[in-house]
Design a protein around this motif. Structure first.
Motif, PDB file in Angstrom:
ATOM      1  N   ALA A 116       0.834  -1.203   0.000  1.00 17.23           N
ATOM      2  CA  ALA A 116       0.000   0.000   0.000  1.00 17.23           C
ATOM      3  C   ALA A 116       0.869   1.254   0.000  1.00 17.23           C
ATOM      4  CB  ALA A 116      -0.921  -0.005   1.217  1.00 17.23           C
ATOM      5  N   GLN A 117       1.950   1.243   0.766  1.00 15.59           N
ATOM      6  CA  GLN A 117       2.830   2.408   0.808  1.00 15.59           C
ATOM      7  C   GLN A 117       3.472   2.661  -0.551  1.00 15.59           C
ATOM      8  OE1 GLN A 117       5.747   2.440   3.976  1.00 15.59           O
ATOM      9  NE2 GLN A 117       7.047   3.899   2.898  1.00 15.59           N
ATOM     10  N   VAL A 118       3.888   1.597  -1.214  1.00 14.64           N
ATOM     11  CA  VAL A 118       4.512   1.742  -2.531  1.00 14.64           C
ATOM     12  C   VAL A 118       3.524   2.361  -3.522  1.00 14.64           C
ATOM     13  CG1 VAL A 118       5.522   0.512  -4.477  1.00 14.64           C
ATOM     14  CG2 VAL A 118       6.109  -0.171  -2.153  1.00 14.64           C
ATOM     15  N   ALA A 119       2.287   1.854  -3.527  1.00 13.03           N
ATOM     16  CA  ALA A 119       1.272   2.393  -4.436  1.00 13.03           C
ATOM     17  C   ALA A 119       0.930   3.836  -4.082  1.00 13.03           C
ATOM     18  CB  ALA A 119       0.017   1.530  -4.383  1.00 13.03           C
ATOM     19  N   LEU A 120       0.887   4.113  -2.783  1.00 18.09           N
ATOM     20  CA  LEU A 120       0.513   5.447  -2.314  1.00 18.09           C
ATOM     21  C   LEU A 120       1.526   6.491  -2.756  1.00 18.09           C
ATOM     22  CD1 LEU A 120      -1.672   6.815  -0.507  1.00 18.09           C
ATOM     23  CD2 LEU A 120      -0.090   6.503   1.409  1.00 18.09           C
ATOM     24  N   VAL A 121       2.818   6.204  -2.541  1.00 17.79           N
ATOM     25  CA  VAL A 121       3.829   7.195  -2.898  1.00 17.79           C
ATOM     26  C   VAL A 121       4.038   7.292  -4.402  1.00 17.79           C
ATOM     27  CG1 VAL A 121       5.011   6.967  -0.680  1.00 17.79           C
ATOM     28  CG2 VAL A 121       5.739   5.558  -2.605  1.00 17.79           C
ATOM     29  N   ALA A 122       3.510   6.304  -5.154  1.00 17.87           N
ATOM     30  CA  ALA A 122       3.533   6.407  -6.614  1.00 17.87           C
ATOM     31  C   ALA A 122       2.413   7.293  -7.130  1.00 17.87           C
ATOM     32  CB  ALA A 122       3.426   5.012  -7.234  1.00 17.87           C
ATOM     33  N   GLY A 123       1.551   7.771  -6.210  1.00 20.86           N
ATOM     34  CA  GLY A 123       0.528   8.738  -6.574  1.00 20.86           C
ATOM     35  C   GLY A 123      -0.877   8.218  -6.642  1.00 20.86           C
ATOM     36  N   HIS A 124      -1.092   6.925  -6.379  1.00 21.62           N
ATOM     37  CA  HIS A 124      -2.435   6.345  -6.495  1.00 21.62           C
ATOM     38  C   HIS A 124      -3.303   6.645  -5.270  1.00 21.62           C
ATOM     39  CE1 HIS A 124      -1.677   3.694  -9.990  1.00 21.62           C
ATOM     40  NE2 HIS A 124      -0.444   3.618  -9.503  1.00 21.62           N
ATOM     41  N   PRO A 125      -4.611   6.796  -5.467  1.00 24.87           N
ATOM     42  CA  PRO A 125      -5.535   6.647  -4.335  1.00 24.87           C
ATOM     43  C   PRO A 125      -5.468   5.183  -3.894  1.00 24.87           C
ATOM     44  CG  PRO A 125      -6.615   7.696  -6.219  1.00 24.87           C
ATOM     45  CD  PRO A 125      -5.316   7.153  -6.721  1.00 24.87           C
ATOM     46  N   VAL A 126      -5.416   4.946  -2.594  1.00 22.26           N
ATOM     47  CA  VAL A 126      -5.249   3.585  -2.092  1.00 22.26           C
ATOM     48  C   VAL A 126      -6.338   3.275  -1.074  1.00 22.26           C
ATOM     49  CG1 VAL A 126      -3.768   2.026  -0.755  1.00 22.26           C
ATOM     50  CG2 VAL A 126      -2.759   3.530  -2.487  1.00 22.26           C
ATOM     51  N   ARG A 127      -6.954   2.108  -1.235  1.00 24.59           N
ATOM     52  CA  ARG A 127      -7.923   1.640  -0.262  1.00 24.59           C
ATOM     53  C   ARG A 127      -7.411   0.348   0.364  1.00 24.59           C
ATOM     54  NH1 ARG A 127     -12.206   2.998  -4.113  1.00 24.59           N
ATOM     55  NH2 ARG A 127     -12.857   5.128  -3.667  1.00 24.59           N
ATOM     56  N   LEU A 128      -7.457   0.301   1.687  1.00 26.10           N
ATOM     57  CA  LEU A 128      -7.026  -0.871   2.439  1.00 26.10           C
ATOM     58  C   LEU A 128      -8.242  -1.610   2.990  1.00 26.10           C
ATOM     59  CD1 LEU A 128      -3.994   0.491   4.477  1.00 26.10           C
ATOM     60  CD2 LEU A 128      -3.925  -1.412   2.873  1.00 26.10           C
ATOM     61  N   TYR A 129      -8.257  -2.934   2.792  1.00 25.35           N
ATOM     62  CA  TYR A 129      -9.359  -3.733   3.325  1.00 25.35           C
ATOM     63  C   TYR A 129      -8.789  -4.935   4.077  1.00 25.35           C
ATOM     64  CZ  TYR A 129     -13.203  -7.014   3.699  1.00 25.35           C
ATOM     65  OH  TYR A 129     -14.138  -7.892   4.195  1.00 25.35           O
ATOM     66  N   ASP A 130      -9.421  -5.256   5.199  1.00 26.70           N
ATOM     67  CA  ASP A 130      -9.077  -6.454   5.959  1.00 26.70           C
ATOM     68  C   ASP A 130     -10.370  -7.036   6.514  1.00 26.70           C
ATOM     69  OD1 ASP A 130      -6.156  -7.390   7.500  1.00 26.70           O
ATOM     70  OD2 ASP A 130      -8.048  -8.246   8.178  1.00 26.70           O
ATOM     71  N   SER A 131     -10.473  -8.352   6.500  1.00 24.31           N
ATOM     72  CA  SER A 131     -11.703  -8.987   6.967  1.00 24.31           C
ATOM     73  C   SER A 131     -11.889  -8.846   8.476  1.00 24.31           C
ATOM     74  CB  SER A 131     -11.716 -10.475   6.591  1.00 24.31           C
ATOM     75  OG  SER A 131     -10.603 -11.139   7.157  1.00 24.31           O
ATOM     76  N   ALA A 132     -10.792  -8.622   9.189  1.00 23.51           N
ATOM     77  CA  ALA A 132     -10.887  -8.433  10.649  1.00 23.51           C
ATOM     78  C   ALA A 132     -11.320  -6.997  10.932  1.00 23.51           C
ATOM     79  CB  ALA A 132      -9.544  -8.718  11.305  1.00 23.51           C
ATOM     80  N   PRO A 133     -12.416  -6.803  11.664  1.00 18.21           N
ATOM     81  CA  PRO A 133     -12.910  -5.448  11.934  1.00 18.21           C
ATOM     82  C   PRO A 133     -11.844  -4.568  12.597  1.00 18.21           C
ATOM     83  CG  PRO A 133     -14.534  -7.100  12.600  1.00 18.21           C
ATOM     84  CD  PRO A 133     -13.276  -7.847  12.262  1.00 18.21           C
ATOM     85  N   GLY A 134     -11.713  -3.361  12.075  1.00 15.42           N
ATOM     86  CA  GLY A 134     -10.800  -2.384  12.657  1.00 15.42           C
ATOM     87  C   GLY A 134      -9.372  -2.467  12.160  1.00 15.42           C
ATOM     88  N   ARG A 135      -9.004  -3.567  11.501  1.00 13.86           N
ATOM     89  CA  ARG A 135      -7.616  -3.728  11.069  1.00 13.86           C
ATOM     90  C   ARG A 135      -7.240  -2.725   9.973  1.00 13.86           C
ATOM     91  NH1 ARG A 135      -5.521  -8.992  11.888  1.00 13.86           N
ATOM     92  NH2 ARG A 135      -5.726  -9.427  14.128  1.00 13.86           N
TER      93      ARG A 135
END
Length: 542
Positions: A62-81
């Motif tokens: 996610a960090q690599v994609a983020l600093v390359a300029g992309h909007p980034v969405r993070l998802y995890d099946s565990a609530p709050g993660r």
């Protein structure tokens, strides 16, 4: 989430130069020109990238994609993660600003593009979804089945798996052609290599688009087909396996074997300290997985000694004990180093020493008289002994001749240690002359048991053998194999490059000798290596 096994072996600053680390941490990405036309260009930075799984690897991607300029969405099946991961990434960016490695304005913009997703449905507009969850095939298959119901048909779906079949993960998808493997190396923001893995059904345009996207992110991608271990985890097995074999035969202790591969072979770390860092359980599991995936091919046979270490709970640094102790105050075992010996005043070099030829100039610079004579390919010592480059034979096979073998070095001038082997009843004066000869060059000398192929030579030969086989089976190009091994596990040279330097016929002959002494099939040279050896000989005879 799974971290790639070899990559866990390399601490960021240790693995690559500090300048590269700073650039990677700060997200400095050079612009890459997209190929004209078609859908095979990189995914533009205006498009959303989603990462499923918020462990160490997921956050790194996610960090690599983020600093390359992309909007980034993070998802995890565990609530709050996902929310916790967003906070952790924000804190990481803040630290980079504090260290002067990231501009405050760039940090604010990046944080503004980072969001947590509570439902898979929130990933619907993603152009690329990268999965970094638990290494269980059914779990991954279910995730992508669910994702396919959410995202558009043009979304590229990618897995970061390091051990599972890309083809199998995509097997139940409606559109398996848009599925690809993107195997990052941990830590993802720091290490440049990404293996772009095409499954059986992956469309060429999708693989190319993924490849170009990785280039756009400042990574060094390599292409490979879906095969057990991909490139790095497949080709790297002998680095561990041969060291363990030498240990199991009682020829040398772990500290000496590590020192040989580091100080003579030019590798960044030795296999025993490396597996302690990776985790013995992780390394053994990867070895066993590759072995089983290749239907128990003897070239990938796991080590019983390592299995016993895992069974005892000695998993390495994380448990405080592996091959070495990491308890507070514990002293690290030193490699066996021979005491000082007198160097001979003169030697005779008979014939061509092959990759050890640079030694002649080093001996002369040290003030040793070198006479050259035809034939043989060895060094004649004053007391009648012979000093031979490791060739797969053993000293005990020549009971009427005092033969001392010396190991292959990546660079004899730069090497700080030379390894010798000889039978137990060799003339002590001959062995002392051999030790003194290399000590005169300022090298430390380790004397190990009389083991065929020694340490570095047999390791390099097996790495080359698997690399050649990987290329000839169409898994990857020679250039990509060498690039992957240099960047993924920091080898001093790619195994194919090294084989060319040593000589394919010499590598093939060494493996042939090992095969004659260990007739299990483990050391039988790949047919492609045999072909290269014949071609090399034919070229030399012209």
């Amino acid at each position: 989430m799974t971290a790639s096994e070899p990559a866990a072996a390399v601490e960021a600053a240790e693995a690559i130069g500090a300048g590269t680390v700073e650039a990677a941490e700060a997200g400095t990405v050079e612009a890459v020109e997209a190929p004209a036309g078609g859908t095979a260009g990189p995914i533009g930075p205006d498009r959303t990238v989603a990462v499923v799984g918020t462990g160490t690897m997921g956050q790194g991607i996610a960090q690599v994609a983020l600093v390359a300029g992309h909007p980034v969405r993070l998802y995890d099946s565990a609530p709050g993660r996902a929310e916790e991961a967003v906070a952790a990434l924000t804190a990481r960016l803040d630290r980079l600003v504090e260290k002067g490695r990231l501009d405050a304005t760039a940090r604010t913009a990046a944080v503004g593009r980072l969001h947590a997703a509570r439902e898979l449905a929130e990933l619907a507009d993603a152009a690329l979804v990268v999965e970094a969850i638990v290494e269980l095939l059914p779990v991954k298959q279910q995730l992508f089945t669910d994702l396919e119901k959410v995202v558009g048909d043009d979304t590229v779906l990618a897995t970061n798996t390091s051990s599972l079949s890309v083809t199998a993960i995509a097997g139940g998808l409606r559109l398996p052609g848009r599925f690809v493997g993107l195997h990052f190396f941990n830590p993802a923001p720091l290490l440049p290599l990404v293996e772009v893995v095409s499954g059986f059904a992956t469309e060429q345009d999708v693989a190319t688009r993924a490849y170009e996207t990785m280039r756009g992110w400042g990574k060094t991608p390599v292409r490979c087909a879906d095969t057990p271990g991909f490139i790095v985890n497949r080709v790297a097995r002998p680095f561990y396996a041969e060291a363990l074999r030498v240990f199991e035969e009682g020829a040398a202790d772990p500290a000496t074997i590590d020192a040989a591969l580091r100080e003579c072979g030019g590798f960044r770390m030795g296999p025993f300290e490396l597996t302690d860092l990776i985790g013995q359980d992780v390394n053994e599991a990867v070895t066993r997985s590759v072995w089983e995936s290749f239907y128990q091919d003897p070239k990938f046979t796991p080590s019983l000694a390592q299995r016993r270490l895992v069974e005892s709970g000695r998993l390495g640094r994380k448990t405080g004990q592996g091959w070495f102790s990491y308890a507070e105050g514990a002293e690290r075992p030193e490699p066996h180093t021979a005491p000082a010996a007198k160097a001979p005043e003169r030697i005779v070099v008979r014939g061509d020493l092959g990759p050890a030829a640079p030694l002649l100039g080093l001996f002369e610079e040290a003030g040793i008289t070198v006479r050259r004579k035809k034939g043989g390919g060895f060094i004649e010592l004053p007391n009648g002994g012979r000093l031979c480059l490791a060739d797969g034979e053993s000293s005990f096979e020549y009971p009427k001749q005092d033969i001392v073998y010396f190991d292959l070095a990546f660079d004899y001038a730069a090497a700080t240690r030379i390894v010798l082997s000889a039978r137990e009843d060799i003339d002590p004066e001959v062995l002392a002359e051999a030790v003194g000869l290399f000590q005169a060059l300022g090298k430390q000398v380790s004397v190990i048991g009389d083991v065929p192929g020694m340490i570095v030579a047999r390791t390099v030969a097996m790495l080359a053998d698997l690399a050649v086989d990987t290329v000839d089976r169409g898994v990857a190009t020679a250039e990509d194999v060498d690039t992957a091994m240099r960047l993924g596990v920091n080898y001093p040279a790619g195994p194919l490059e090294w084989a060319g330097k040593v000589g394919h016929q010499r590598v093939c002959d060494l493996l042939g000798e090992l095969h004659a002494r260990y007739p299990s099939g483990r050391y039988a040279p790949a047919l492609g290596l045999v072909r290269r050896g014949y071609a090399e000989d034919a070229e030399d005879s012209r």
